[in-house]
Design a protein around this motif. Structure first.
Motif, PDB file in Angstrom:
ATOM      1  N   UNK A  85     -13.999   2.769   3.060  1.00 58.66           N
ATOM      2  CA  UNK A  85     -12.996   3.288   3.995  1.00 58.66           C
ATOM      3  C   UNK A  85     -12.109   2.163   4.519  1.00 58.66           C
ATOM      4  N   UNK A  86     -12.703   1.013   4.812  1.00 56.83           N
ATOM      5  CA  UNK A  86     -11.929  -0.115   5.318  1.00 56.83           C
ATOM      6  C   UNK A  86     -10.967  -0.649   4.252  1.00 56.83           C
ATOM      7  N   UNK A  87     -11.451  -0.757   3.025  1.00 57.67           N
ATOM      8  CA  UNK A  87     -10.590  -1.223   1.939  1.00 57.67           C
ATOM      9  C   UNK A  87      -9.446  -0.245   1.681  1.00 57.67           C
ATOM     10  N   UNK A  88      -9.751   1.053   1.748  1.00 55.74           N
ATOM     11  CA  UNK A  88      -8.724   2.068   1.532  1.00 55.74           C
ATOM     12  C   UNK A  88      -7.652   1.969   2.617  1.00 55.74           C
ATOM     13  N   UNK A  89      -8.098   1.865   3.866  1.00 55.69           N
ATOM     14  CA  UNK A  89      -7.165   1.767   4.990  1.00 55.69           C
ATOM     15  C   UNK A  89      -6.272   0.531   4.846  1.00 55.69           C
ATOM     16  N   UNK A  90      -6.869  -0.606   4.490  1.00 52.13           N
ATOM     17  CA  UNK A  90      -6.100  -1.845   4.328  1.00 52.13           C
ATOM     18  C   UNK A  90      -5.095  -1.726   3.192  1.00 52.13           C
ATOM     19  N   UNK A  91      -5.523  -1.130   2.083  1.00 50.74           N
ATOM     20  CA  UNK A  91      -4.642  -1.013   0.921  1.00 50.74           C
ATOM     21  C   UNK A  91      -3.483  -0.057   1.190  1.00 50.74           C
ATOM     22  N   UNK A  92      -3.749   1.030   1.872  1.00 45.22           N
ATOM     23  CA  UNK A  92      -2.693   2.004   2.138  1.00 45.22           C
ATOM     24  C   UNK A  92      -1.680   1.495   3.155  1.00 45.22           C
ATOM     25  N   UNK A  94      -0.860  -1.688   3.620  1.00 51.14           N
ATOM     26  CA  UNK A  94      -0.213  -2.916   3.187  1.00 51.14           C
ATOM     27  C   UNK A  94       1.126  -2.616   2.517  1.00 51.14           C
ATOM     28  N   UNK A  95       2.132  -3.379   2.908  1.00 50.80           N
ATOM     29  CA  UNK A  95       3.446  -3.213   2.282  1.00 50.80           C
ATOM     30  C   UNK A  95       3.719  -4.330   1.274  1.00 50.80           C
ATOM     31  N   UNK A  96       2.801  -5.289   1.149  1.00 51.25           N
ATOM     32  CA  UNK A  96       3.018  -6.433   0.272  1.00 51.25           C
ATOM     33  C   UNK A  96       2.316  -6.299  -1.078  1.00 51.25           C
ATOM     34  N   UNK A  97       1.524  -5.274  -1.253  1.00 45.51           N
ATOM     35  CA  UNK A  97       0.777  -5.164  -2.514  1.00 45.51           C
ATOM     36  C   UNK A  97       1.709  -4.857  -3.667  1.00 45.51           C
ATOM     37  N   UNK A  98       1.314  -5.326  -4.847  1.00 44.53           N
ATOM     38  CA  UNK A  98       2.161  -5.159  -6.029  1.00 44.53           C
ATOM     39  C   UNK A  98       1.760  -3.931  -6.834  1.00 44.53           C
ATOM     40  N   UNK A  99       0.500  -3.528  -6.743  1.00 42.35           N
ATOM     41  CA  UNK A  99       0.001  -2.371  -7.492  1.00 42.35           C
ATOM     42  C   UNK A  99      -0.254  -1.227  -6.524  1.00 42.35           C
ATOM     43  N   UNK A 100      -0.811  -0.143  -7.032  1.00 42.78           N
ATOM     44  CA  UNK A 100      -1.146   0.993  -6.187  1.00 42.78           C
ATOM     45  C   UNK A 100      -2.266   0.648  -5.220  1.00 42.78           C
ATOM     46  N   UNK A 101      -2.453   1.494  -4.220  1.00 44.94           N
ATOM     47  CA  UNK A 101      -3.458   1.239  -3.187  1.00 44.94           C
ATOM     48  C   UNK A 101      -4.869   1.193  -3.780  1.00 44.94           C
ATOM     49  N   UNK A 102      -5.184   2.139  -4.658  1.00 47.20           N
ATOM     50  CA  UNK A 102      -6.523   2.177  -5.260  1.00 47.20           C
ATOM     51  C   UNK A 102      -6.791   0.906  -6.060  1.00 47.20           C
ATOM     52  N   UNK A 103      -5.828   0.536  -6.869  1.00 46.83           N
ATOM     53  CA  UNK A 103      -6.002  -0.639  -7.721  1.00 46.83           C
ATOM     54  C   UNK A 103      -6.150  -1.910  -6.887  1.00 46.83           C
ATOM     55  N   UNK A 104      -5.383  -2.038  -5.836  1.00 46.78           N
ATOM     56  CA  UNK A 104      -5.472  -3.212  -4.966  1.00 46.78           C
ATOM     57  C   UNK A 104      -6.827  -3.293  -4.272  1.00 46.78           C
ATOM     58  N   UNK A 105      -7.293  -2.170  -3.762  1.00 41.16           N
ATOM     59  CA  UNK A 105      -8.582  -2.159  -3.065  1.00 41.16           C
ATOM     60  C   UNK A 105      -9.726  -2.468  -4.025  1.00 41.16           C
ATOM     61  N   UNK A 106      -9.705  -1.840  -5.187  1.00 42.09           N
ATOM     62  CA  UNK A 106     -10.766  -2.069  -6.173  1.00 42.09           C
ATOM     63  C   UNK A 106     -10.723  -3.505  -6.690  1.00 42.09           C
ATOM     64  N   UNK A 107      -9.530  -4.050  -6.870  1.00 40.68           N
ATOM     65  CA  UNK A 107      -9.401  -5.434  -7.338  1.00 40.68           C
ATOM     66  C   UNK A 107      -9.993  -6.415  -6.336  1.00 40.68           C
ATOM     67  N   UNK A 108      -9.734  -6.187  -5.054  1.00 41.81           N
ATOM     68  CA  UNK A 108     -10.266  -7.084  -4.040  1.00 41.81           C
ATOM     69  C   UNK A 108     -11.789  -7.010  -3.977  1.00 41.81           C
ATOM     70  N   UNK A 109     -12.321  -5.817  -4.109  1.00 41.89           N
ATOM     71  CA  UNK A 109     -13.778  -5.639  -4.090  1.00 41.89           C
ATOM     72  C   UNK A 109     -14.417  -6.306  -5.312  1.00 41.89           C
ATOM     73  N   UNK A 110     -13.849  -6.084  -6.474  1.00 45.19           N
ATOM     74  CA  UNK A 110     -14.370  -6.692  -7.698  1.00 45.19           C
ATOM     75  C   UNK A 110     -14.247  -8.209  -7.650  1.00 45.19           C
TER      76      UNK A 110
END
Length: 142
Positions: A85-92, A94-110
């Motif tokens: 939930x925290x990763x989802x909230x941060x990704x959604x 964020x205005x600086x991410x280059x990819x979609x919210x899901x991809x950014x959150x999963x990338x950071x976790x991985x």
């Protein structure tokens, strides 16, 4: 083969193979002993550390990501659902991410899991792997 070449008038220089009948010597002049000592001293294997470069770039990425503003200690949370939930909230948000919210959150976790490597306790690794599944569920990608 070397003796046959020498007999034919060829000799080895430091730069290239030359023929004895050539007027010009194309070999590289010998450096002075002082120059050689200076070169050896500067390349003796001990390298100076880069100034200003952080020791652990992966730690800096986790703390100061340019893509996501992560809540401090997000990967230390006790529940996989809370981490997701925290990763989802941060990704959604964020205005600086280059990819979609899901991809950014999963990338950071991985990224965090991979960089922790063998030092990551099994219980925490299992929790983070469950967080991946929860993240998929929260983004409706199951």
């Amino acid at each position: 083969m070397g003796t046959a070449l020498r007999a034919a008038g060829f000799r080895w220089g430091r730069k290239e193979l030359t023929h004895g009948s050539c007027q010009k010597d194309d070999t590289i002049p010998q450096n002075s002993r002082a120059q050689e000592d200076q070169r050896e001293a500067s390349h003796d294997g001990a390298q100076e550390p880069k100034r200003g470069a952080p020791k652990r770039w992966s730690q800096r990425v986790t703390k100061q990501s340019d893509a996501l503003d992560l809540k401090q200690g997000v990967f230390k949370l006790t529940s996989a659902k809370k981490i997701a939930a925290s990763l989802k909230r941060s990704a959604e948000h964020s205005s600086r991410r280059k990819a979609g919210a899901y991809r950014s959150a999963l990338s950071m976790l991985t990224f965090y899991i991979n960089r922790a490597g063998k030092t990551l306790p099994q219980t925490q690794r299992a929790r983070l792997e469950k967080a991946k599944v929860e993240l998929k569920r929260e983004f409706g990608r199951e």
